[in-house]
Design an enzyme around this catalytic site. Structure first.
Site, short mmCIF file in Angstrom:
data_model
loop_
_atom_site.label_atom_id
_atom_site.label_comp_id
_atom_site.label_asym_id
_atom_site.label_seq_id
_atom_site.Cartn_x
_atom_site.Cartn_y
_atom_site.Cartn_z
N HIS A 197 57.78 23.62 43.93
CA HIS A 197 57.35 22.60 42.97
C HIS A 197 57.47 21.19 43.53
O HIS A 197 56.76 20.28 43.07
CB HIS A 197 58.11 22.78 41.66
CG HIS A 197 57.72 24.03 40.95
ND1 HIS A 197 58.59 24.76 40.17
CD2 HIS A 197 56.54 24.71 40.93
CE1 HIS A 197 57.95 25.82 39.68
NE2 HIS A 197 56.71 25.80 40.14
N ASP A 255 42.93 39.20 37.18
CA ASP A 255 43.57 39.14 38.47
C ASP A 255 43.18 37.85 39.19
O ASP A 255 42.00 37.60 39.42
CB ASP A 255 43.16 40.36 39.32
CG ASP A 255 43.75 40.31 40.71
OD1 ASP A 255 44.99 40.40 40.83
OD2 ASP A 255 42.98 40.17 41.67
N GLY A 256 44.17 37.06 39.54
CA GLY A 256 43.90 35.77 40.15
C GLY A 256 43.28 35.88 41.53
O GLY A 256 42.46 35.05 41.91
N ASP A 310 51.10 32.13 44.44
CA ASP A 310 52.52 32.49 44.56
C ASP A 310 52.80 33.80 43.84
O ASP A 310 53.53 33.84 42.85
CB ASP A 310 53.43 31.37 44.05
CG ASP A 310 53.22 31.07 42.58
OD1 ASP A 310 52.12 31.33 42.07
OD2 ASP A 310 54.17 30.59 41.93
#
Length: 284
Positions: free
Chosen positions: A19, A143-144, A164
């Site tokens: 991040h 699904d990415g 990620d």
């Protein structure tokens, strides 16, 4: 992996590194008036309760964001990230941790497009509710990896992709590589942010080199690789030693920002004398 819940790990040392990089990249993208698109392929629930039973089970945030939250000597590059975490906790106490969609929501402008994907049904419902009022946003329970190709190139031709996955399935390593190659072939200017766990596992140890090979061939502006090692494997060789971020087409400012704060992070988050960092970059 539908059994995986990031709430168990929210705010840990890996989230800090991931991040920190995400915050700096999105801040850089927002410096130009022209809109950009962020695609988050494994978005999670958006935010997590530090006081909840999931986060409390292992208390991983205690070795991560909790060590930064009230620090008086934060290096400058870490301040925007920690300030966003504090903004997510309006009463001043560390009770909630913002996942990547929440950080994006705090940083992105109305004209910027947000596309988030999450397969876990509970986390998807939480995420959909959290982002329901944000303009130019789509939340999908697809699904990415397979959906990414449909998002590139975006209308403004400015794109950031965050990948990620949990890597609980070894097939995730191959899917990350395939998605990166396909994405760069469709839109070589895309800024890819790829997080990975540092494990005593062949797939993990080889991933960075394989990502470099793809980026060397397909990227417009090269790559940056950062890794933060905080602990040792257990007696059987298991455990997450740290994590890394591989950035394709990185902002020119990112290397120096990370260089300025990584020694401090090693000191704050390291759990043994051998804690260390790696920072390398290849420009085109």
């Amino acid at each position: 992996m539908l059994a995986y819940r990031h709430a168990f790990h929210a705010g840990n040392h890996a989230d800090v590194l991931k991040h920190l990089v995400l915050t700096q990249v999105l801040r850089y993208m927002g410096e130009k008036d022209k809109a950009y698109t962020l695609v988050d392929t494994h978005a999670g629930a958006g935010g997590y309760s530090i006081e909840g039973r999931y986060a409390q089970k292992k208390g991983e945030y205690g070795g991560g964001i909790a060590r930064l939250y009230d620090a008086k000597d934060l290096p400058e590059p870490l301040k925007p990230y920690v300030e966003l975490v504090k903004e997510f906790n309006p009463d001043g106490q560390l009770r909630q941790y913002p996942g990547s969609p929440a950080l994006a929501n705090l940083l992105m402008r109305e004209q910027d497009r947000l596309r988030v994907f999450e397969l876990h049904p509970t986390d998807f419902r939480i995420l959909e509710s959290y982002l329901s009022t944000r303009p130019n946003t789509q939340v999908s329970d697809k699904d990415g990896f397979s959906s990414l190709k449909g998002e590139l190139p975006p209308p403004s031709r400015r794109a950031v992709v965050l990948m990620d996955p949990s890597y609980e399935l070894k097939t995730d390593y191959g899917k990350v590589l395939a998605a990166l190659r396909e994405g760069l072939q469709k839109f070589p200017d895309t800024v890819f942010l790829i997080w990975y766990p540092q494990l005593a596992l062949l797939e993990s140890t080889q991933l960075a080199q394989r990502l470099k090979a793809s980026a060397d061939t397909l990227s417009k502006k090269g790559w940056l690789h950062v890794r933060l090692t905080v602990t040792q494997a257990d007696d059987k060789g298991f455990g997450m030693l740290g994590s890394g971020m591989f950035v394709v087409n990185p902002p020119y400012t990112l290397h120096d920002q990370l260089k300025d704060c990584l020694p401090w992070l090693v000191d704050k988050l390291g759990q043994y004398d051998g804690a260390n960092f790696l920072l390398e970059q290849q420009t085109v």
